[in-house]
Write an enzyme that holds these catalytic residues in place. Structure first.
Site, mmCIF file in Angstrom:
data_model
loop_
_atom_site.group_PDB
_atom_site.id
_atom_site.type_symbol
_atom_site.label_atom_id
_atom_site.label_comp_id
_atom_site.label_asym_id
_atom_site.label_seq_id
_atom_site.Cartn_x
_atom_site.Cartn_y
_atom_site.Cartn_z
ATOM 1 N N LYS A 184 -40.952 -9.490 -2.005
ATOM 2 C CA LYS A 184 -39.723 -10.128 -1.534
ATOM 3 C C LYS A 184 -38.497 -9.563 -2.242
ATOM 4 O O LYS A 184 -37.502 -9.215 -1.610
ATOM 5 C CB LYS A 184 -39.765 -11.653 -1.793
ATOM 6 C CG LYS A 184 -40.885 -12.372 -1.085
ATOM 7 C CD LYS A 184 -40.863 -13.872 -1.385
ATOM 8 C CE LYS A 184 -41.088 -14.216 -2.845
ATOM 9 N NZ LYS A 184 -42.435 -13.868 -3.348
ATOM 10 N N ARG A 228 -43.610 -10.023 -17.304
ATOM 11 C CA ARG A 228 -43.228 -11.439 -17.330
ATOM 12 C C ARG A 228 -44.394 -12.299 -17.787
ATOM 13 O O ARG A 228 -45.537 -12.045 -17.411
ATOM 14 C CB ARG A 228 -42.790 -11.882 -15.922
ATOM 15 C CG ARG A 228 -41.340 -11.550 -15.627
ATOM 16 C CD ARG A 228 -41.003 -11.679 -14.157
ATOM 17 N NE ARG A 228 -41.554 -12.872 -13.500
ATOM 18 C CZ ARG A 228 -41.389 -13.132 -12.216
ATOM 19 N NH1 ARG A 228 -40.682 -12.312 -11.449
ATOM 20 N NH2 ARG A 228 -41.920 -14.206 -11.674
ATOM 21 N N ARG A 230 -38.966 -22.796 -1.110
ATOM 22 C CA ARG A 230 -40.373 -22.668 -1.473
ATOM 23 C C ARG A 230 -41.149 -23.923 -1.122
ATOM 24 O O ARG A 230 -42.352 -23.969 -1.354
ATOM 25 C CB ARG A 230 -40.481 -22.443 -2.969
ATOM 26 C CG ARG A 230 -40.790 -21.000 -3.347
ATOM 27 C CD ARG A 230 -40.918 -20.950 -4.857
ATOM 28 N NE ARG A 230 -41.627 -19.815 -5.332
ATOM 29 C CZ ARG A 230 -41.046 -18.681 -5.723
ATOM 30 N NH1 ARG A 230 -39.750 -18.527 -5.587
ATOM 31 N NH2 ARG A 230 -41.772 -17.708 -6.202
ATOM 32 N N ARG A 255 -46.505 -5.094 -12.559
ATOM 33 C CA ARG A 255 -45.062 -5.283 -12.406
ATOM 34 C C ARG A 255 -44.381 -5.274 -13.774
ATOM 35 O O ARG A 255 -44.860 -5.869 -14.723
ATOM 36 C CB ARG A 255 -44.770 -6.616 -11.701
ATOM 37 C CG ARG A 255 -43.281 -6.989 -11.760
ATOM 38 C CD ARG A 255 -42.863 -7.927 -10.676
ATOM 39 N NE ARG A 255 -43.410 -9.261 -10.814
ATOM 40 C CZ ARG A 255 -43.169 -10.243 -9.944
ATOM 41 N NH1 ARG A 255 -42.412 -10.021 -8.882
ATOM 42 N NH2 ARG A 255 -43.705 -11.424 -10.130
ATOM 43 N N ARG A 280 -50.294 -19.506 -9.478
ATOM 44 C CA ARG A 280 -49.123 -19.381 -8.601
ATOM 45 C C ARG A 280 -49.550 -19.157 -7.161
ATOM 46 O O ARG A 280 -48.884 -19.618 -6.231
ATOM 47 C CB ARG A 280 -48.227 -18.245 -9.084
ATOM 48 C CG ARG A 280 -47.498 -18.601 -10.377
ATOM 49 C CD ARG A 280 -46.903 -17.399 -11.045
ATOM 50 N NE ARG A 280 -45.859 -16.772 -10.257
ATOM 51 C CZ ARG A 280 -45.428 -15.530 -10.446
ATOM 52 N NH1 ARG A 280 -45.954 -14.789 -11.399
ATOM 53 N NH2 ARG A 280 -44.478 -15.044 -9.698
#
Ligand code: ADP
Ligand code: ADP
Ligand code: ZN
Length: 214
Positions: A13, A160, A88, A127, A171
């Site tokens: 996204k 992260r 969300r 990531r 998640r």
């Protein structure tokens, strides 16, 4: 042009939203980036949001909705925006719709980036994020020019806390329970568009451009 990006954590996204923002000249608004900036600056909101984010849970709607509505009321949002990470939950979507209704406005497109859960865990562990400017990289797919350093602003890149595999699994569950229902919500409004998010990011962007127009 007002656009919502939907998709699992790690679907791409943010990556696509940045490209949309550059091409169409609308601001990229990421609630996750706003929360992380608050955490970094040690604000009250940041302290509160971090409790949920570290556990892979959503920050409560009460804290999220006002922040987003204030942001889109800004002067730079007059001609549109691309929302990344909001809404969300169904209640968030309803509040946004109501606020837009009140000014005779609406969302034009909700773009769902479709990536199966199997691909997500690998993407997230690779990531790397710049907490200073919000840029994201991937150690295999989108490496920075210099390892560990942001191409855009020269600051250090981090993994992260919430991108560790245990938290990513949580998640994903939260996504399926609370966010995926938005796909039906926007299908019913007639504005949902789905793109295949498993291909190269440039090809994903081409599908996006096919939807939004050149
Ligand atoms: P990703 O892009 O990987 O899905 P984000 O940066 O969008 O991650 O979000 C990171 C975290 O910030 C989420 O797991 C959640 O805790 C919180 N968050 C971001 N946006 C929202 C939102 N609209 N509602 C509730 N929590 C949010
Ligand atoms: P989201 O905002 O949905 O959480 P990101 O845009 O941050 O997702 O992308 C998650 C990770 O996957 C990042 O490391 C990013 O560089 C990488 N990525 C994004 N799009 C692709 C793609 N099409 N193919 C492979 N990796 C991608
Ligand atoms: Zn940076």
């Amino acid at each position: 042009m007002k656009i919502i990006m939907l998709g699992a954590p790690g679907a791409g996204k943010g990556t696509q939203a940045k490209m949309i923002a550059d091409k169409y000249g609308v601001p990229h608004i990421s609630t996750g980036d706003i929360f992380r900036a608050n955490i970094k600056n040690g604000t009250e909101l940041g302290v509160e949001a971090k409790k949920y984010m570290d556990q892979g849970l959503l920050v409560p709607d009460e804290l999220t909705v006002k922040l987003l509505l204030d942001r889109v009321a800004n002067e730079d949002c007059k001609n549109g925006y691309v929302l990344d990470g909001f809404p969300r939950t169904i209640p968030q979507a309803e509040v946004l719709e109501k606020a837009l209704n009140e000014i005779n406005d609406k969302i034009d497109y909700a773009i769902d980036i479709d990536v199966p859960d199997e691909n997500i865990i690998n993407r997230m562990s690779g990531r790397r994020a710049c907490l200073a400017c919000g840029a994201t990289y991937h150690i295999e797919h989108v490496p920075p020019k210099k390892e560990g350093i942001c191409d855009r602003c020269g600051k250090e890149l981090v993994l992260r806390d919430d991108d560790k595999p245990e938290t990513v699994k949580k998640r994903l569950n939260v996504y399926h329970e609370q966010t995926q229902p938005l796909i039906d919500f926007y299908t019913n409004k007639g504005i949902l568009k789905t793109v295949d998010g498993t291909v190269d990011m440039k090809d994903v962007f081409q599908s996006v451009v096919n939807i939004l127009g050149e």
